[in-house]
Design a protein around this motif. Structure first.
Motif, mmCIF file in Angstrom:
data_model
loop_
_atom_site.group_PDB
_atom_site.id
_atom_site.type_symbol
_atom_site.label_atom_id
_atom_site.label_comp_id
_atom_site.label_asym_id
_atom_site.label_seq_id
_atom_site.Cartn_x
_atom_site.Cartn_y
_atom_site.Cartn_z
ATOM 1 N N VAL A 79 0.808 -1.234 -0.063
ATOM 2 C CA VAL A 79 -0.112 -0.159 -0.233
ATOM 3 C C VAL A 79 0.937 1.401 -0.199
ATOM 4 O O VAL A 79 0.623 2.236 -0.681
ATOM 5 C CB VAL A 79 -1.079 -0.156 1.110
ATOM 6 N N ILE A 80 1.918 1.332 0.637
ATOM 7 C CA ILE A 80 2.724 2.363 0.817
ATOM 8 C C ILE A 80 3.578 2.601 -0.352
ATOM 9 O O ILE A 80 3.420 3.765 -0.843
ATOM 10 C CB ILE A 80 3.910 2.114 1.910
ATOM 11 N N ASN A 81 3.776 1.804 -0.962
ATOM 12 C CA ASN A 81 4.666 1.614 -2.344
ATOM 13 C C ASN A 81 3.564 2.270 -3.471
ATOM 14 O O ASN A 81 4.123 3.064 -4.393
ATOM 15 C CB ASN A 81 5.270 0.492 -3.018
ATOM 16 N N ASN A 82 2.142 2.121 -3.299
ATOM 17 C CA ASN A 82 1.241 2.596 -4.190
ATOM 18 C C ASN A 82 0.807 3.914 -3.800
ATOM 19 O O ASN A 82 0.099 4.301 -4.578
ATOM 20 C CB ASN A 82 0.117 1.482 -4.517
ATOM 21 N N TYR A 83 1.239 4.439 -2.856
ATOM 22 C CA TYR A 83 0.689 5.558 -2.362
ATOM 23 C C TYR A 83 1.814 6.679 -2.550
ATOM 24 O O TYR A 83 1.573 7.807 -3.112
ATOM 25 C CB TYR A 83 0.083 5.734 -1.020
ATOM 26 N N PHE A 84 3.134 6.534 -1.778
ATOM 27 C CA PHE A 84 4.049 7.503 -1.802
ATOM 28 C C PHE A 84 5.236 7.464 -2.537
ATOM 29 O O PHE A 84 5.489 6.123 -2.977
ATOM 30 C CB PHE A 84 4.620 7.412 -0.342
ATOM 31 N N SER A 85 5.931 8.592 -3.137
ATOM 32 C CA SER A 85 7.124 8.251 -4.007
ATOM 33 C C SER A 85 8.199 8.224 -3.201
ATOM 34 O O SER A 85 9.222 7.561 -3.475
ATOM 35 C CB SER A 85 7.147 9.818 -5.007
ATOM 36 N N ASN A 86 8.314 8.923 -1.951
ATOM 37 C CA ASN A 86 9.413 8.619 -0.831
ATOM 38 C C ASN A 86 8.889 7.892 0.136
ATOM 39 O O ASN A 86 7.798 8.317 0.881
ATOM 40 C CB ASN A 86 9.835 10.068 -0.439
ATOM 41 N N THR A 87 9.399 6.935 0.493
ATOM 42 C CA THR A 87 9.021 6.007 1.357
ATOM 43 C C THR A 87 9.680 5.820 2.822
ATOM 44 O O THR A 87 9.619 4.854 3.520
ATOM 45 C CB THR A 87 8.696 4.575 1.002
#
Length: 287
Positions: A79-87
């Motif tokens: 989910v994080i990888n599909n929401y943020f560009s900088n994780t």
């Protein structure tokens, strides 16, 4: 529920044991872990089996919850990888890693339990092993949890919001063309804190819809999609003679990365070399 059941049964059995039976239980069952000598027809025997079953229940619960913990952390990472560009500091890989560590510690705890208290009574220094295991684990949980950044955004859409994707007027091809224009011409990836919600607002579309488009059409998640453009931008900057005087911090910032560490890690993952080595090789070519 198992904890409540075994807690109450332990309390009841302990209260009805006579002082002599309690001494027998502690010496022959609890300390010596003489399970072969447990007689179910006696109260100390019932207390011993209750103790053994409670340990088995604890082991099973531990394994189940650790597996669930690892599955949830993997799902969260997607989910994080599909929401943020900088994780950076948004991922909870450490939770998954601690899950693996806790699983290993649980196995160690089972071994320590099978060895029994009598083993540790005669080998005092061996108590350092379980103590070091659990102390280190609790410290890592506290430390990693303390530095974890809080995510205030709502990462999951409601059913009502997801239904709206059917009302998006743009066709897939049209949306794809506008998405590519947004990245290739307008270079939206240079925004340091770019999120998929920002892209959705620019394209007047749904987050679920744009995420599915990137996943299906480009075979990557949002984070990978953005980083691909950022690395290409960084490569152009690193190849330029003019930019040789600039630091890696400047290059990372211009490309849209949140930090030099993130820039170096992503660049090496995609290009197989560090930004410094890439610039050095291209500088030699220009010379």
């Amino acid at each position: 529920m198992p904890g409540i059941f075994f807690g109450l049964s332990t309390l009841i059995l302990t209260l009805i044991l006579t002082p002599e039976e309690r001494i027998f239980y502690v010496e022959h069952i609890l300390i010596k872990t003489n399970l072969k000598g447990i007689n179910l027809n006696t109260l100390p025997g019932l207390r011993g089996w209750n103790f053994l079953l409670s340990r088995i229940a604890l082991i099973l619960q531990t394994i189940i919850y650790l597996v669930l913990l690892i599955r949830i952390s993997i799902k969260h990472e997607k989910v994080i990888n599909n929401y943020f560009s900088n994780t950076e500091r948004k991922k909870i890989n450490w939770v998954k890693n601690l899950g693996y560590i806790a699983f290993a510690v649980s196995l160690a705890a089972i071994i320590f339990a099978l060895l029994g208290r009598s083993y540790f009574i005669h080998h005092n220094l061996s108590l350092l092993m379980p103590s070091a295991f659990f102390t280190t684990l609790f410290f890592l949980i506290g430390y990693k949890g303390n530095i974890q950044s809080q995510i205030s955004e709502r990462l999951y859409e409601s059913e009502h919001e997801m239904i709206k994707e059917g009302n998006v007027s743009s066709s897939t091809d049209d949306l794809k063309a506008r998405l590519l224009n947004l990245f290739q011409s307008e270079k939206i990836y240079q925004l340091n804190d770019l999120r998929i919600s920002t892209v959705c607002k620019a394209l007047h579309t749904n987050r679920t819809y744009i995420s599915k488009l990137i996943n299906d059409e480009f075979r990557m998640n949002f984070n990978e999609f953005v980083n691909k453009y950022r690395v290409e931008e960084a490569k152009q900057l690193l190849r330029s003679k003019v930019n040789n005087k600039y630091t890696m911090e400047y290059i990372a910032q211009q490309a849209g990365f949140g930090s030099v560490a993130s820039f170096s890690r992503v660049f090496k993952e995609i290009e197989g070399t560090t930004p410094g080595n890439f610039r050095e090789k291209n500088s030699l070519k220009m010379d």
